[in-house]
Design a protein around this motif. Sequence first.
Motif, PDB file in Angstrom:
ATOM      1  N   ILE A 138      35.117  32.762  32.178  1.00 28.07           N
ATOM      2  CA  ILE A 138      34.536  33.752  33.090  1.00 28.07           C
ATOM      3  C   ILE A 138      33.470  34.574  32.377  1.00 28.07           C
ATOM      4  CG2 ILE A 138      35.047  35.808  34.469  1.00 28.07           C
ATOM      5  CD1 ILE A 138      37.846  34.524  34.960  1.00 28.07           C
ATOM      6  N   ILE A 139      33.735  34.928  31.143  1.00 26.28           N
ATOM      7  CA  ILE A 139      32.721  35.638  30.352  1.00 26.28           C
ATOM      8  C   ILE A 139      31.471  34.785  30.222  1.00 26.28           C
ATOM      9  CG2 ILE A 139      32.159  36.484  28.038  1.00 26.28           C
ATOM     10  CD1 ILE A 139      35.110  37.368  27.798  1.00 26.28           C
ATOM     11  N   ASP A 140      31.672  33.499  29.948  1.00 29.14           N
ATOM     12  CA  ASP A 140      30.542  32.578  29.783  1.00 29.14           C
ATOM     13  C   ASP A 140      29.732  32.439  31.074  1.00 29.14           C
ATOM     14  OD1 ASP A 140      29.103  30.685  28.098  1.00 29.14           O
ATOM     15  OD2 ASP A 140      29.893  29.140  29.428  1.00 29.14           O
ATOM     16  N   CYS A 141      30.382  32.615  32.220  1.00 29.57           N
ATOM     17  CA  CYS A 141      29.678  32.517  33.509  1.00 29.57           C
ATOM     18  C   CYS A 141      28.861  33.760  33.826  1.00 29.57           C
ATOM     19  CB  CYS A 141      30.685  32.274  34.633  1.00 29.57           C
ATOM     20  SG  CYS A 141      31.394  30.615  34.648  1.00 29.57           S
ATOM     21  N   GLY A 142      29.100  34.844  33.105  1.00 33.25           N
ATOM     22  CA  GLY A 142      28.297  36.047  33.295  1.00 33.25           C
ATOM     23  C   GLY A 142      28.886  37.074  34.242  1.00 33.25           C
ATOM     24  N   ALA A 143      30.175  36.955  34.576  1.00 32.67           N
ATOM     25  CA  ALA A 143      30.804  37.939  35.452  1.00 32.67           C
ATOM     26  C   ALA A 143      30.909  39.290  34.754  1.00 32.67           C
ATOM     27  CB  ALA A 143      32.195  37.466  35.884  1.00 32.67           C
ATOM     28  N   ALA A 144      30.936  40.354  35.556  1.00 29.56           N
ATOM     29  CA  ALA A 144      31.007  41.710  35.010  1.00 29.56           C
ATOM     30  C   ALA A 144      32.431  42.162  34.753  1.00 29.56           C
ATOM     31  CB  ALA A 144      30.330  42.695  35.965  1.00 29.56           C
ATOM     32  N   ARG A 145      33.386  41.652  35.547  1.00 33.02           N
ATOM     33  CA  ARG A 145      34.773  42.092  35.395  1.00 33.02           C
ATOM     34  C   ARG A 145      35.721  41.042  35.956  1.00 33.02           C
ATOM     35  NH1 ARG A 145      32.390  45.443  38.478  1.00 33.02           N
ATOM     36  NH2 ARG A 145      32.583  47.199  37.046  1.00 33.02           N
ATOM     37  N   ILE A 146      36.993  41.206  35.596  1.00 37.68           N
ATOM     38  CA  ILE A 146      38.068  40.375  36.119  1.00 37.68           C
ATOM     39  C   ILE A 146      39.108  41.292  36.749  1.00 37.68           C
ATOM     40  CG2 ILE A 146      39.930  38.761  35.578  1.00 37.68           C
ATOM     41  CD1 ILE A 146      38.278  37.849  33.154  1.00 37.68           C
ATOM     42  N   LEU A 147      39.466  41.009  38.000  1.00 36.84           N
ATOM     43  CA  LEU A 147      40.568  41.700  38.668  1.00 36.84           C
ATOM     44  C   LEU A 147      41.823  40.861  38.473  1.00 36.84           C
ATOM     45  CD1 LEU A 147      41.933  43.669  40.640  1.00 36.84           C
ATOM     46  CD2 LEU A 147      40.985  42.298  42.520  1.00 36.84           C
ATOM     47  N   ASP A 160      51.985  43.049  29.674  1.00 37.83           N
ATOM     48  CA  ASP A 160      51.828  42.456  28.341  1.00 37.83           C
ATOM     49  C   ASP A 160      50.585  41.566  28.280  1.00 37.83           C
ATOM     50  OD1 ASP A 160      54.084  43.735  27.407  1.00 37.83           O
ATOM     51  OD2 ASP A 160      55.416  42.039  27.783  1.00 37.83           O
ATOM     52  N   LEU A 161      50.397  40.726  29.299  1.00 38.25           N
ATOM     53  CA  LEU A 161      49.198  39.880  29.320  1.00 38.25           C
ATOM     54  C   LEU A 161      47.953  40.716  29.538  1.00 38.25           C
ATOM     55  CD1 LEU A 161      47.850  37.122  29.235  1.00 38.25           C
ATOM     56  CD2 LEU A 161      48.299  36.887  31.691  1.00 38.25           C
ATOM     57  N   LEU A 162      48.039  41.741  30.370  1.00 34.61           N
ATOM     58  CA  LEU A 162      46.887  42.617  30.582  1.00 34.61           C
ATOM     59  C   LEU A 162      46.423  43.230  29.264  1.00 34.61           C
ATOM     60  CD1 LEU A 162      47.986  44.428  33.872  1.00 34.61           C
ATOM     61  CD2 LEU A 162      46.026  42.886  33.618  1.00 34.61           C
ATOM     62  N   LYS A 163      47.375  43.691  28.478  1.00 38.84           N
ATOM     63  CA  LYS A 163      47.032  44.264  27.174  1.00 38.84           C
ATOM     64  C   LYS A 163      46.419  43.207  26.269  1.00 38.84           C
ATOM     65  CE  LYS A 163      49.023  47.225  23.584  1.00 38.84           C
ATOM     66  NZ  LYS A 163      48.526  46.515  22.396  1.00 38.84           N
ATOM     67  N   GLN A 164      46.952  41.999  26.308  1.00 36.84           N
ATOM     68  CA  GLN A 164      46.443  40.920  25.453  1.00 36.84           C
ATOM     69  C   GLN A 164      45.011  40.549  25.818  1.00 36.84           C
ATOM     70  OE1 GLN A 164      48.701  37.276  25.684  1.00 36.84           O
ATOM     71  NE2 GLN A 164      47.630  36.335  23.962  1.00 36.84           N
ATOM     72  N   ILE A 165      44.731  40.387  27.120  1.00 35.53           N
ATOM     73  CA  ILE A 165      43.375  39.971  27.491  1.00 35.53           C
ATOM     74  C   ILE A 165      42.389  41.126  27.357  1.00 35.53           C
ATOM     75  CG2 ILE A 165      44.109  38.063  28.956  1.00 35.53           C
ATOM     76  CD1 ILE A 165      43.700  39.813  31.385  1.00 35.53           C
ATOM     77  N   GLN A 166      42.875  42.368  27.509  1.00 34.84           N
ATOM     78  CA  GLN A 166      42.001  43.515  27.269  1.00 34.84           C
ATOM     79  C   GLN A 166      41.544  43.536  25.811  1.00 34.84           C
ATOM     80  OE1 GLN A 166      40.373  45.717  28.834  1.00 34.84           O
ATOM     81  NE2 GLN A 166      40.006  47.369  27.381  1.00 34.84           N
ATOM     82  N   GLU A 167      42.456  43.265  24.902  1.00 35.39           N
ATOM     83  CA  GLU A 167      42.113  43.229  23.474  1.00 35.39           C
ATOM     84  C   GLU A 167      41.215  42.047  23.156  1.00 35.39           C
ATOM     85  OE1 GLU A 167      45.935  43.190  21.612  1.00 35.39           O
ATOM     86  OE2 GLU A 167      46.270  45.346  21.895  1.00 35.39           O
ATOM     87  N   ALA A 169      39.189  40.500  25.212  1.00 37.72           N
ATOM     88  CA  ALA A 169      37.873  40.674  25.823  1.00 37.72           C
ATOM     89  C   ALA A 169      36.952  41.472  24.916  1.00 37.72           C
ATOM     90  CB  ALA A 169      38.013  41.357  27.178  1.00 37.72           C
ATOM     91  N   ALA A 170      37.511  42.429  24.189  1.00 38.61           N
ATOM     92  CA  ALA A 170      36.773  43.198  23.179  1.00 38.61           C
ATOM     93  C   ALA A 170      35.458  43.753  23.711  1.00 38.61           C
ATOM     94  CB  ALA A 170      36.535  42.326  21.943  1.00 38.61           C
ATOM     95  N   GLY A 171      35.501  44.273  24.941  1.00 42.97           N
ATOM     96  CA  GLY A 171      34.317  44.901  25.503  1.00 42.97           C
ATOM     97  C   GLY A 171      33.293  43.946  26.091  1.00 42.97           C
ATOM     98  N   ARG A 172      33.568  42.640  26.058  1.00 43.15           N
ATOM     99  CA  ARG A 172      32.593  41.672  26.587  1.00 43.15           C
ATOM    100  C   ARG A 172      32.622  41.602  28.106  1.00 43.15           C
ATOM    101  NH1 ARG A 172      34.304  36.291  24.059  1.00 43.15           N
ATOM    102  NH2 ARG A 172      36.369  37.283  24.214  1.00 43.15           N
ATOM    103  N   ILE A 173      33.715  42.045  28.718  1.00 41.58           N
ATOM    104  CA  ILE A 173      33.878  42.039  30.157  1.00 41.58           C
ATOM    105  C   ILE A 173      34.908  43.110  30.489  1.00 41.58           C
ATOM    106  CG2 ILE A 173      35.762  40.342  30.208  1.00 41.58           C
ATOM    107  CD1 ILE A 173      34.428  39.103  32.697  1.00 41.58           C
ATOM    108  N   VAL A 174      34.816  43.691  31.680  1.00 45.03           N
ATOM    109  CA  VAL A 174      35.789  44.691  32.117  1.00 45.03           C
ATOM    110  C   VAL A 174      37.044  43.983  32.627  1.00 45.03           C
ATOM    111  CG1 VAL A 174      36.269  46.498  33.814  1.00 45.03           C
ATOM    112  CG2 VAL A 174      34.020  46.376  32.717  1.00 45.03           C
TER     113      VAL A 174
END
Length: 246
Positions: A138-147, A160-167, A169-174
């Motif tokens: 999704i990051i590679d496709c250029g999306a701004a965020r993931i719901l 737990d997964l939300l925390k994992q993907i937030q880390e 993502a490292a600011g590359r996507i919301v």
Amino acid sequence: MGYQLEICANSVQSVINAELAGADRVELCDNLWEGGTTPSAASIKLAKERTNIPIYILVRPRGGDFVYSDLEFEIIKEDIKICKELGVEGIVSGVLNTDGTLDKARTRELVELSKPLPFTFHRAFDVANDPLQALEDIIDCGAARILTSGQKNSAIEGIDLLKQIQEKAAGRIVIMPGGGINASNIEELLTIGCHEFHMSGKKAQKSMAKPSHVNMNSSKDIPENIIFTSDIGTIRSVIEKIDVDS
């Protein structure tokens, strides 16, 4: 960075209520019973005319899965064009392959078609077979965020997964948690590092019509004498919790 609260609004009235409550943005959709589908052009037009809150539109031609036929994909693209003509502020959509991987070609096409509007990849993410790979795609496709609810029925269950993907993502996507968020659990969700949150804040109201012995829907699980609308008080209760932690 401050927090932002997006309301899943299922009607023009829900958009009005979200703005009155002080929400930052809405995702306008229809048919919450099906997980949300594309709202009518009239609903989008009137919501834009009667409010000033930023409006993102869920573009999803039907309920069910997120694997679309060629015809359904053309409908999605036409709806995005109409949304842009109506002056909305963002698009919410996304496509998967039959094996549960991200359909990168089609998703990228939708992201490009949506420009210059920001594109949110919706909760199709929650049924992707590999969330960490889907995140990168999704990051590679250029999306701004993931719901996402963290691939669980609610965000608090998927924390737990939300925390994992937030880390990761490292600011590359919301990463925007959504699903069952309310005043009783928002404080726990604020601890995982996300800054945008999504909720409906819906409240049931009984229909003013007299009860009928005839069902308009074949499913007995969908009550036809109940109307759901995003509730001002429910939304404000979450905003108050967020403001305390801001």
